[in-house]
Design a protein around this motif. Structure first.
Motif, short mmCIF file in Angstrom:
data_model
loop_
_atom_site.label_atom_id
_atom_site.label_comp_id
_atom_site.label_asym_id
_atom_site.label_seq_id
_atom_site.Cartn_x
_atom_site.Cartn_y
_atom_site.Cartn_z
N THR B 107 36.04 30.06 42.79
CA THR B 107 36.95 31.08 42.87
C THR B 107 38.35 30.50 41.84
O THR B 107 38.47 29.59 41.61
CB THR B 107 37.57 30.86 44.26
OG1 THR B 107 37.81 29.54 44.62
CG2 THR B 107 36.53 31.42 45.37
N ALA B 108 38.99 31.49 41.69
CA ALA B 108 39.97 31.56 40.66
C ALA B 108 41.46 31.07 41.36
O ALA B 108 42.10 31.48 42.40
CB ALA B 108 40.32 32.94 40.06
N PRO B 109 41.99 29.93 40.53
CA PRO B 109 43.12 29.21 41.21
C PRO B 109 44.46 30.52 40.77
O PRO B 109 44.00 31.25 39.85
CB PRO B 109 43.31 28.10 40.36
CG PRO B 109 42.62 28.40 39.17
CD PRO B 109 41.53 29.21 39.32
N PRO B 110 45.42 30.35 41.35
CA PRO B 110 46.77 31.03 40.91
C PRO B 110 47.13 30.33 39.38
O PRO B 110 46.88 29.35 39.31
CB PRO B 110 47.66 30.73 41.80
CG PRO B 110 46.99 30.41 43.04
CD PRO B 110 45.54 29.64 42.91
N LEU B 142 37.00 38.71 41.72
CA LEU B 142 37.24 39.99 42.27
C LEU B 142 38.59 40.20 42.72
O LEU B 142 39.04 41.08 43.10
CB LEU B 142 36.27 40.15 43.44
CG LEU B 142 34.77 40.18 43.30
CD1 LEU B 142 33.71 39.87 44.40
CD2 LEU B 142 34.37 41.56 42.22
N ILE B 143 39.42 39.20 42.99
CA ILE B 143 40.62 39.13 43.57
C ILE B 143 41.53 38.68 42.28
O ILE B 143 41.57 37.62 41.79
CB ILE B 143 40.77 38.38 44.85
CG1 ILE B 143 42.00 38.16 45.38
CG2 ILE B 143 40.45 36.60 44.47
CD1 ILE B 143 42.11 37.90 46.71
N ASP B 144 42.72 39.26 42.24
CA ASP B 144 43.65 38.85 41.53
C ASP B 144 44.54 37.48 42.15
O ASP B 144 44.93 37.72 43.19
CB ASP B 144 44.97 40.07 41.35
CG ASP B 144 45.60 39.59 40.11
OD1 ASP B 144 45.42 38.90 39.30
OD2 ASP B 144 46.98 40.67 40.20
N PRO B 146 46.48 35.08 44.08
CA PRO B 146 47.87 35.41 44.56
C PRO B 146 48.74 34.20 43.87
O PRO B 146 48.50 33.14 43.90
CB PRO B 146 47.81 35.27 45.87
CG PRO B 146 46.43 34.26 46.24
CD PRO B 146 45.54 34.72 45.14
N GLY B 147 49.96 34.67 43.62
CA GLY B 147 50.91 33.73 43.11
C GLY B 147 51.00 33.53 41.48
O GLY B 147 51.81 32.43 41.19
N PHE B 181 40.89 44.64 36.60
CA PHE B 181 42.25 44.37 36.90
C PHE B 181 43.06 45.25 35.59
O PHE B 181 44.28 44.96 35.32
CB PHE B 181 43.04 43.00 36.80
CG PHE B 181 42.18 42.22 37.60
CD1 PHE B 181 42.46 42.60 39.22
CD2 PHE B 181 41.24 41.41 37.55
CE1 PHE B 181 41.72 42.14 40.20
CE2 PHE B 181 40.73 40.84 38.55
CZ PHE B 181 40.90 41.18 39.97
N ARG B 215 34.98 47.30 41.87
CA ARG B 215 35.23 46.25 41.09
C ARG B 215 33.87 45.86 40.23
O ARG B 215 32.84 46.17 41.06
CB ARG B 215 36.05 45.18 41.80
CG ARG B 215 37.16 45.65 41.91
CD ARG B 215 38.25 44.62 42.53
NE ARG B 215 39.65 45.08 42.65
CZ ARG B 215 40.63 44.53 43.18
NH1 ARG B 215 40.50 43.32 43.57
NH2 ARG B 215 41.69 45.21 43.30
#
Lengths: 66, 282
Positions: B107-110, B142-144, B146-147, B181, B215
Motif C-alpha cells: 500500500t502507498a504511504p502518504p 487505487l487510493i490517493d 491521504p495526507g 488520478f 480505476r
C-alpha cells in the motif's frame, strides 16, 4: 506519516467494521485513534472511492491466499 | 553491458522458462517465497542461478514506513542474498503493516517528507544487513494516499536521491496511477531522474469499479497494454544506462509463447528508444 496513522490506515483498509465506523463518522474515529490535527484532516478528506476499492482488492488477495 | 529482457519466476512458468532460456536474459525470483524454505528449495534456486542471471525481489519488508522493517525479514533477505549471490535485489516503496495488522499487500504511504525519513532509515537498515542497497520500486495504488504533500514523482525522486538507491521503475504502475488520478504518464517520466533507473517492470491490469469512478487495477493477470510499451520506448530514449526489463505475471497464465512474444515486444520498444537516443546524441 506517524506510526499511529499507519496503524489507522492499515485498520480501515483491512477491517470491515473499522472502515464502516470510520466512513460513518471519520472525525470521531480519527480523533479516537489519537491522530494529530493534520492527520485527522487528511483522513476526513480521504479518497472514499479509492478506500473502498483498495479494501476490496486486499480482501480478494487475502481470500485467494487462503 | 546491453539491455536485457526477462521474466518473473513462478512455479507455474518454470518448465516454460527452463525450456526457453535462449530467449530469456534474466529471471526475477520472489525472495519471500524462499525465506525459511527447505534446503532442497534453496538448492534448486542456486541451481537456477547457475543457469541464468537471477535477481531477488522482496514483497513484504515494508520499506516506506515509520515502523522499522522487521529484523527477521531483513535477516532472511540477507541470508538468501548471501546464498544465491544475485546481481541485485529489490523491494517496494510501500507500507505493508501497522500496529500488528498485516495488510497483506503493498500500500502507498502518504507522500511526505516524514515518510521519506522513515523510508531512508529502513533502507539503511536493509543495506547494512544485506551488504548492498536494494533497487526500490514505485507501486500502484487505487487510493490517493491521504495526507500527501508531494507528488508521486517528487516523492520518488527525493527518496532515491537521498537513499542513493537505483529505481526499479514499474511502468504499468506509472500507467495505472496516471490513469487513476488524471495525470500524464509522460509527464511523470519527465519529473523522474531517469539516470537512476536501471530496472523496469512490465505487467498488465484491468479496469474495476462502476462507470464514472473506474480505476485501473495492477493485477499482473493480463498482457502488457500498448501504452506501457510506449513508456518503455520513452525511457530507453532518455537514459544511457543499460536497462534490465522484467515481465511480471502472477496468474491466469497464458502459453509461454505468449509471454515470450511480450518479451520480444519489449525488446522492440527498447530498440526503438535506443535508436532515438542515438539520433539525439549524434
Amino acid at each position: 506519516m506517524s506510526a499511529r496513522l499507519e496503524a489507522f490506515l492499515a485498520r480501515i483498509y483491512v477491517e470491515t467494521e473499522a472502515r464502516e465506523r470510520f466512513l460513518a463518522d471519520p472525525r470521531t474515529e480519527a480523533a479516537a485513534a489519537k491522530l494529530d490535527a493534520d492527520e485527522i484532516e487528511a483522513v476526513v478528506n480521504i479518497d472514499r472511492v479509492g478506500l473502498r476499492m483498495v479494501a476490496e482488492s486486499l480482501r480478494r488477495k487475502r481470500a485467494k491466499r487462503r | 553491458m546491453k539491455d536485457r529482457v526477462g521474466l518473473g519466476w513462478r512455479p507455474e512458468l518454470a518448465a516454460g522458462i527452463l525450456a526457453n532460456l535462449a530467449r530469456i536474459d534474466i529471471v526475477e525470483v520472489i525472495a519471500d517465497d524462499y525465506f525459511g524454505a527447505p534446503h532442497r528449495m534453496r538448492r534448486s534456486l542456486k541451481t537456477l542461478a547457475a543457469q541464468v542471471p537471477v535477481t531477488l525481489h522482496g514483497v513484504a519488508l515494508g520499506m516506506a514506513s515509520s515502523v522499522r522493517v522487521p529484523h527477521k525479514l531483513v535477516d532472511h533477505m540477507a541470508r538468501l542474498v548471501g546464498e544465491v549471490q544475485p546481481e541485485f535485489w529489490s523491494e517496494h516503496l510501500a507500507f505493508v503493516r501497522g500496529d500488528g495488522i498485516e495488510i497483506g499487500h503493498l500500500t502507498a504511504p502518504p507522500r511526505t517528507l516524514r515518510t521519506i525519513e522513515g523510508t531512508l532509515k529502513n533502507l539503511d537498515i536493509a543495506r547494512a544487513a544485506v551488504g548492498m542497497a536494494p533497487h526500490v520500486e514505485n507501486i500502484a495504488t487505487l487510493i490517493d494516499p491521504p495526507g500527501s504533500t508531494l507528488s508521486e514523482p517528487e516523492w520518488l525522486a527525493e527518496t532515491i536521491r537521498a537513499a542513493k538507491c537505483d529505481l526499479l521503475l514499474d511502468l504499468h504502475n506509472v500507467h495505472a496511477n496516471a490513469a487513476n488520478f488524471g495525470q500524464s504518464p509522460a509527464g511523470f517520466l519527465v519529473a523522474l531522474p531517469l539516470d537512476r533507473v536501471s530496472t523496469i517492470h512490465l505487467a498488465g491490469g484491468k479496469w474495476i469499479g462502476p462507470e464514472g469512478s473506474r480505476r485501473l487495477l495492477d493485477d499482473h493477470l493480463h498482457d502488457v497494454p500498448d501504452p506501457v510499451y510506449t513508456l518503455l520506448e520513452t525511457v530507453a530514449a532518455r537514459t544511457m544506462r543499460p536497462l534490465t526489463v522484467i515481465l511480471e505475471r502472477d496468474g491466469e497464465y497464458p502459453e509461454i509463447e505468449s509471454l515470450l512474444a511480450q518479451l520480444d515486444r519489449a525488446r522492440a520498444a527498447l530498440a526503438r528508444g535506443r535508436a532515438q537516443n542515438a539520433a539525439l546524441a549524434a
